[in-house]
Design a protein around this motif. Structure first.
Motif, PDB file in Angstrom:
ATOM      1  N   UNK A 126      34.986  45.379  39.313  1.00  0.00           N
ATOM      2  CA  UNK A 126      33.782  44.641  39.669  1.00  0.00           C
ATOM      3  C   UNK A 126      33.945  44.111  41.082  1.00  0.00           C
ATOM      4  N   UNK A 127      32.983  44.415  41.942  1.00  0.00           N
ATOM      5  CA  UNK A 127      33.008  43.901  43.307  1.00  0.00           C
ATOM      6  C   UNK A 127      32.050  42.720  43.416  1.00  0.00           C
ATOM      7  N   UNK A 137      26.740  41.637  42.915  1.00  0.00           N
ATOM      8  CA  UNK A 137      27.770  42.273  42.090  1.00  0.00           C
ATOM      9  C   UNK A 137      27.557  43.775  42.080  1.00  0.00           C
ATOM     10  N   UNK A 138      28.668  44.509  42.142  1.00  0.00           N
ATOM     11  CA  UNK A 138      28.632  45.968  42.111  1.00  0.00           C
ATOM     12  C   UNK A 138      29.661  46.490  41.114  1.00  0.00           C
ATOM     13  N   UNK A 139      29.197  47.295  40.169  1.00  0.00           N
ATOM     14  CA  UNK A 139      30.083  48.014  39.258  1.00  0.00           C
ATOM     15  C   UNK A 139      30.231  49.425  39.822  1.00  0.00           C
ATOM     16  N   UNK A 140      31.372  49.701  40.420  1.00  0.00           N
ATOM     17  CA  UNK A 140      31.537  50.964  41.136  1.00  0.00           C
ATOM     18  C   UNK A 140      31.949  52.127  40.243  1.00  0.00           C
ATOM     19  N   UNK A 185      39.621  44.649  37.179  1.00  0.00           N
ATOM     20  CA  UNK A 185      39.967  44.263  38.553  1.00  0.00           C
ATOM     21  C   UNK A 185      38.705  43.733  39.222  1.00  0.00           C
ATOM     22  N   UNK A 186      38.822  42.572  39.843  1.00  0.00           N
ATOM     23  CA  UNK A 186      37.696  41.959  40.544  1.00  0.00           C
ATOM     24  C   UNK A 186      38.031  41.906  42.033  1.00  0.00           C
ATOM     25  N   UNK A 187      37.182  42.534  42.837  1.00  0.00           N
ATOM     26  CA  UNK A 187      37.339  42.545  44.292  1.00  0.00           C
ATOM     27  C   UNK A 187      36.309  41.581  44.877  1.00  0.00           C
TER      28      UNK A 187
END
Length: 285
Positions: A126-127, A137-140, A185-187
């Motif tokens: 998750x960015x 928020x971006x779920x890549x 993982x959170x960026x």
């Protein structure tokens, strides 16, 4: 008597097992931590409690020494003042004792610090992007092979728009939805000024710095909605950047994922065979 007491406690735990209300947000006159929902927060709470246990003994000892010194060496009890200016033995003791205590505190502290900083084979990324004054928020990850990413902005719901039971200054129009029992993982970064993405129940506080990517690991142990706020003064509306994270099971997460991508659930069956998932996505359940 003691056996009966423990049986009553066990009976009470069994009765209330499915009716426990967790503290996942700040409460009026709250003193202690919010209830933990991740191993990181559990470690922080346990370390705090362990240190407070020893701190009470140290505080009592120091208070006793001060009180004893005031009483024994008052002018009434000592008409002739002492000419002693120092003592080698006592100076060695009060130098070595705090040093040993700090070393004993440092061992679990550094162990916890490095364990929190560790990223363990993440199944989902998750960015988080901070803006003045909202979050993006971006779920890549493309689990369903649709060549579509899920991204959205999250704004605070104004007080006049709150529904019954919603929390003032904490509710958002788009909550983050994350699966429980999954390594995540959170960026974290920022598009303008320095922010800080903080959720107390999850034990996360990560600075969002322009031009820099910070990352932190997350493992949610139970379902629920966890609230946080920006923890770095970032301008006039700093207090109006809430965070809401909803922890759900994996199946519910993928149904939400499909809804965000506007894909019919009939087109994609949320199962192991149709989703391109990491090998540990289901083994962590």
């Amino acid at each position: 008597m003691s056996t009966t007491y423990y049986i009553m406690i066990l009976f009470f735990i069994i009765l209330t097992k499915n009716n426990i209300n967790f503290c996942e947000r700040a409460e009026p006159w709250q003193i202690l931590f919010q209830d933990s929902a991740s191993p990181s927060m559990e470690g922080i709470i346990n370390l705090h409690h362990d240190l407070m246990f020893f701190l009470i003994f140290i505080a009592c000892f120091v208070l006793w020494i001060l009180t004893r010194a005031v009483v024994m060496f008052s002018a009434n009890n000592n008409k002739i003042p002492s000419s002693v200016t120092h003592g080698t033995f006592i100076e060695i003791v009060w130098t070595l004792a705090p040093t040993i205590i700090l070393l004993l505190v440092a061992i679990p502290s550094f162990a916890l610090l490095y364990s929190i900083d560790e990223i363990i084979d993440p199944s989902l990324t998750l960015k988080v992007i901070g803006h003045q004054w909202y979050w993006s928020y971006e779920y890549s990850d493309d689990f369903l092979l649709t060549d579509k990413n899920v991204s959205f902005d999250s704004y605070m719901i104004l007080e006049e728009d709150l529904e019954l039971g919603q929390l003032r200054l904490l509710e958002v129009d788009n909550k983050i939805v994350l699966p429980i029992n999954t390594q995540i993982r959170i960026i974290v970064t920022s598009a303008d000024v320095i922010h800080s993405w903080a959720v107390p129940s999850l034990g996360i506080k990560c600075d969002a710095i322009p031009g820099r990517l910070n990352q932190v690991g997350l493992y949610i142990k139970r379902p629920g909605t966890f609230y946080g706020q920006c923890s770095e003064i970032c301008g006039v509306n700093h207090a109006f950047m809430p965070i809401a994270v909803e922890g759900v099971n994996i199946e519910t997460f993928f149904k939400w994922w499909l809804n965000k991508q506007e894909i019919s659930s009939k087109e994609y069956n949320v199962s192991k065979t149709t989703c391109k998932l990491p090998a540990n996505f289901y083994t962590n359940k």
